[in-house]
Design a protein around this motif. Structure first.
Motif, PDB file in Angstrom:
ATOM      1  N   LYS A 110      16.842  -3.863 -35.253  1.00 29.26           N
ATOM      2  CA  LYS A 110      17.346  -2.497 -35.108  1.00 29.26           C
ATOM      3  C   LYS A 110      18.664  -2.314 -35.847  1.00 29.26           C
ATOM      4  CE  LYS A 110      15.164  -1.172 -30.748  1.00 29.26           C
ATOM      5  NZ  LYS A 110      15.391  -0.681 -29.362  1.00 29.26           N
ATOM      6  N   GLU A 111      19.451  -3.382 -35.922  1.00 25.32           N
ATOM      7  CA  GLU A 111      20.730  -3.313 -36.620  1.00 25.32           C
ATOM      8  C   GLU A 111      20.527  -2.947 -38.081  1.00 25.32           C
ATOM      9  OE1 GLU A 111      24.724  -6.112 -37.216  1.00 25.32           O
ATOM     10  OE2 GLU A 111      22.776  -7.035 -36.784  1.00 25.32           O
ATOM     11  N   VAL A 112      19.450  -3.471 -38.684  1.00 30.76           N
ATOM     12  CA  VAL A 112      19.142  -3.170 -40.084  1.00 30.76           C
ATOM     13  C   VAL A 112      18.687  -1.722 -40.228  1.00 30.76           C
ATOM     14  CG1 VAL A 112      17.698  -3.787 -42.060  1.00 30.76           C
ATOM     15  CG2 VAL A 112      18.519  -5.573 -40.516  1.00 30.76           C
ATOM     16  N   PRO A 117      23.438   3.745 -44.819  1.00 27.32           N
ATOM     17  CA  PRO A 117      23.297   3.213 -46.180  1.00 27.32           C
ATOM     18  C   PRO A 117      24.644   2.939 -46.837  1.00 27.32           C
ATOM     19  CG  PRO A 117      21.760   5.016 -45.838  1.00 27.32           C
ATOM     20  CD  PRO A 117      22.628   4.964 -44.624  1.00 27.32           C
ATOM     21  N   GLY A 118      24.736   1.774 -47.451  1.00 26.07           N
ATOM     22  CA  GLY A 118      25.985   1.369 -48.087  1.00 26.07           C
ATOM     23  C   GLY A 118      26.037  -0.142 -48.221  1.00 26.07           C
ATOM     24  N   ALA A 119      27.211  -0.662 -48.507  1.00 30.79           N
ATOM     25  CA  ALA A 119      27.375  -2.092 -48.772  1.00 30.79           C
ATOM     26  C   ALA A 119      26.989  -2.947 -47.564  1.00 30.79           C
ATOM     27  CB  ALA A 119      28.812  -2.380 -49.181  1.00 30.79           C
ATOM     28  N   GLU A 120      27.398  -2.537 -46.360  1.00 36.74           N
ATOM     29  CA  GLU A 120      27.114  -3.325 -45.164  1.00 36.74           C
ATOM     30  C   GLU A 120      25.618  -3.312 -44.847  1.00 36.74           C
ATOM     31  OE1 GLU A 120      27.673  -5.919 -42.110  1.00 36.74           O
ATOM     32  OE2 GLU A 120      29.121  -5.315 -43.664  1.00 36.74           O
ATOM     33  N   ALA A 121      24.991  -2.156 -45.000  1.00 34.90           N
ATOM     34  CA  ALA A 121      23.551  -2.054 -44.752  1.00 34.90           C
ATOM     35  C   ALA A 121      22.773  -2.901 -45.756  1.00 34.90           C
ATOM     36  CB  ALA A 121      23.110  -0.597 -44.827  1.00 34.90           C
ATOM     37  N   LYS A 122      23.215  -2.878 -47.015  1.00 37.34           N
ATOM     38  CA  LYS A 122      22.562  -3.704 -48.032  1.00 37.34           C
ATOM     39  C   LYS A 122      22.692  -5.183 -47.694  1.00 37.34           C
ATOM     40  CE  LYS A 122      22.436  -4.678 -52.994  1.00 37.34           C
ATOM     41  NZ  LYS A 122      22.310  -6.139 -52.786  1.00 37.34           N
ATOM     42  N   LYS A 123      23.863  -5.580 -47.212  1.00 33.80           N
ATOM     43  CA  LYS A 123      24.082  -6.971 -46.834  1.00 33.80           C
ATOM     44  C   LYS A 123      23.128  -7.399 -45.720  1.00 33.80           C
ATOM     45  CE  LYS A 123      27.667 -10.139 -45.106  1.00 33.80           C
ATOM     46  NZ  LYS A 123      29.077 -10.246 -44.667  1.00 33.80           N
ATOM     47  N   GLY A 258      20.313  -0.424 -48.653  1.00 32.67           N
ATOM     48  CA  GLY A 258      19.861  -0.734 -47.299  1.00 32.67           C
ATOM     49  C   GLY A 258      19.442   0.467 -46.485  1.00 32.67           C
ATOM     50  N   CYS A 259      19.017   1.535 -47.138  1.00 30.57           N
ATOM     51  CA  CYS A 259      18.625   2.754 -46.431  1.00 30.57           C
ATOM     52  C   CYS A 259      17.297   2.552 -45.702  1.00 30.57           C
ATOM     53  CB  CYS A 259      18.508   3.921 -47.410  1.00 30.57           C
ATOM     54  SG  CYS A 259      18.054   5.485 -46.620  1.00 30.57           S
ATOM     55  N   ALA A 260      17.246   2.975 -44.439  1.00 28.06           N
ATOM     56  CA  ALA A 260      16.017   2.863 -43.643  1.00 28.06           C
ATOM     57  C   ALA A 260      15.775   4.130 -42.829  1.00 28.06           C
ATOM     58  CB  ALA A 260      16.088   1.641 -42.732  1.00 28.06           C
ATOM     59  N   TYR A 261      16.272   5.275 -43.305  1.00 28.62           N
ATOM     60  CA  TYR A 261      16.101   6.531 -42.570  1.00 28.62           C
ATOM     61  C   TYR A 261      14.632   6.885 -42.371  1.00 28.62           C
ATOM     62  CZ  TYR A 261      21.104   7.604 -42.976  1.00 28.62           C
ATOM     63  OH  TYR A 261      22.474   7.581 -42.859  1.00 28.62           O
ATOM     64  N   CYS A 262      13.799   6.593 -43.374  1.00 30.13           N
ATOM     65  CA  CYS A 262      12.378   6.924 -43.259  1.00 30.13           C
ATOM     66  C   CYS A 262      11.715   6.120 -42.140  1.00 30.13           C
ATOM     67  CB  CYS A 262      11.657   6.696 -44.584  1.00 30.13           C
ATOM     68  SG  CYS A 262      11.801   5.021 -45.240  1.00 30.13           S
ATOM     69  N   ILE A 263      12.218   4.911 -41.881  1.00 35.08           N
ATOM     70  CA  ILE A 263      11.704   4.096 -40.777  1.00 35.08           C
ATOM     71  C   ILE A 263      12.281   4.581 -39.450  1.00 35.08           C
ATOM     72  CG2 ILE A 263      11.640   1.775 -39.790  1.00 35.08           C
ATOM     73  CD1 ILE A 263      11.745   0.652 -42.616  1.00 35.08           C
ATOM     74  N   ALA A 264      13.588   4.812 -39.428  1.00 36.18           N
ATOM     75  CA  ALA A 264      14.274   5.197 -38.187  1.00 36.18           C
ATOM     76  C   ALA A 264      13.741   6.505 -37.617  1.00 36.18           C
ATOM     77  CB  ALA A 264      15.769   5.305 -38.430  1.00 36.18           C
ATOM     78  N   ASN A 265      13.268   7.410 -38.486  1.00 35.38           N
ATOM     79  CA  ASN A 265      12.796   8.710 -38.037  1.00 35.38           C
ATOM     80  C   ASN A 265      11.283   8.812 -37.940  1.00 35.38           C
ATOM     81  OD1 ASN A 265      15.288  10.685 -37.924  1.00 35.38           O
ATOM     82  ND2 ASN A 265      15.601   9.393 -39.729  1.00 35.38           N
ATOM     83  N   CYS A 266      10.588   7.724 -38.195  1.00 39.82           N
ATOM     84  CA  CYS A 266       9.126   7.727 -38.130  1.00 39.82           C
ATOM     85  C   CYS A 266       8.661   7.666 -36.676  1.00 39.82           C
ATOM     86  CB  CYS A 266       8.566   6.532 -38.901  1.00 39.82           C
ATOM     87  SG  CYS A 266       6.762   6.386 -38.813  1.00 39.82           S
TER      88      CYS A 266
END
Length: 292
Positions: A110-112, A117-123, A258-266
């Motif tokens: 869930k943290e991912v 989205p940004g440097a920390e999410a990509k990491k 590291g963008c995962a908005y499409c997953i988070a809102n599915c």
């Protein structure tokens, strides 16, 4: 085409005219345009600790597949499927000696998914790929240790098209977002593969996929498109009031930020597979009653 609009030749009054954007390369990217998502751009070294046997075995004994699956689940692999690799699933022009394929899926934390989205999410995303890749090589070494030859498709590699490969293996079905959706994890997963010399894998006959209803639900949903900050998912109306989705891969920032908005809102992630399936079945019954 008439005055900047497509006009359907049908007589249906509900047919929707769609305004056509200027036909420019940047607005209508071709398949050859450079991808901006960075998925599969990483060249990974071979992390095998055990070399392939000189004379690999090709037949797995009765209990071996079950033992392999138990070991994989113990390591953290959530879903396992089996299929035959075909040329249409390849991305790189590379010879794969063993087309018999073990497809692996690992849950995304869930943290991912919730990271901005940004440097920390990509990491976080990169660390997940790295962890999953090491587990895939560990399972490959397990197969080699037991006398079978293997080759690994790292989850962050551009060797094969993972979602269609997993769909063919019977893990789930590809939604309109381009992501694989499974009963166990919804779209919350990463995929890797091991090509192996085992010729008696329990291959999935996917001619009648039980998950083929998923794109029909996606057509009525569209939440992934609405949540995408880069408009990488474009939803358009079609004739007779239908909808279709286009995934513009070069606009996706899933891997490079590291963008995962499409997953988070599915809904398959937020509500769960069975909840969505029950809702879809009720919709189908009401539609059938209306038609009758």
């Amino acid at each position: 085409m008439e005055n900047g609009k497509y006009r359907c030749s049908c007589e249906d009054t509900e047919c929707v005219d769609e305004l056509v954007e200027d036909d420019k390369t940047e607005d209508n990217p071709s398949e050859d345009d450079e991808c901006g998502c960075a998925c599969g751009d990483v060249k990974r070294p071979d992390e095998s600790l055990i070399t392939n046997p000189d004379k690999p075995k090709i037949i797995a004994e009765n209990n071996f597949i079950k033992e392999f699956e138990n070991y994989a689940h113990l390591l953290g692999i959530k879903i396992i499927g089996y299929t035959l690799l075909t040329s249409d699933l390849m991305i790189e022009d590379k010879f794969i000696q063993y087309p018999n394929t073990i497809v692996l899926a690992m849950k995304m934390d869930k943290e991912v998914i919730n990271a901005t989205p940004g440097a920390e999410a990509k990491k976080l995303n990169d660390l997940l790929y790295e962890k999953f890749g090491k587990l895939t090589y560990k399972l490959s070494d397990y197969l080699r240790e037991n006398g079978f030859a293997t080759e690994v498709a790292h989850p962050d590699s551009g060797l094969v098209n993972f979602s269609p490969l997993a769909e063919k293996a019977g893990l789930g079905f590809i939604g309109k977002s381009g992501l694989l959706i499974t009963p166990e994890l919804g779209p919350r997963l990463k995929i890797s593969a091991i090509f192996v010399s085992i010729t008696n894998l329990p291959l999935k006959d996917n001619s009648d996929n039980e998950y083929s209803w998923i794109p029909d639900y996606c057509d009525k949903c569209g939440k992934c498109a609405k949540s995408c900050p880069e408009n990488a998912l474009i939803q358009r109306k079609t004739c007779f009031g239908g909808k279709e989705m286009e995934f513009v891969q070069r606009l996706c920032i899933g891997c490079n930020q590291g963008c995962a908005y499409c997953i988070a809102n599915c809904p398959f992630y937020k509500k769960g597979y069975q909840h969505v399936k029950n809702k879809f079945d009720k919709m189908a019954v009401r539609l059938m009653e209306k038609q009758n």
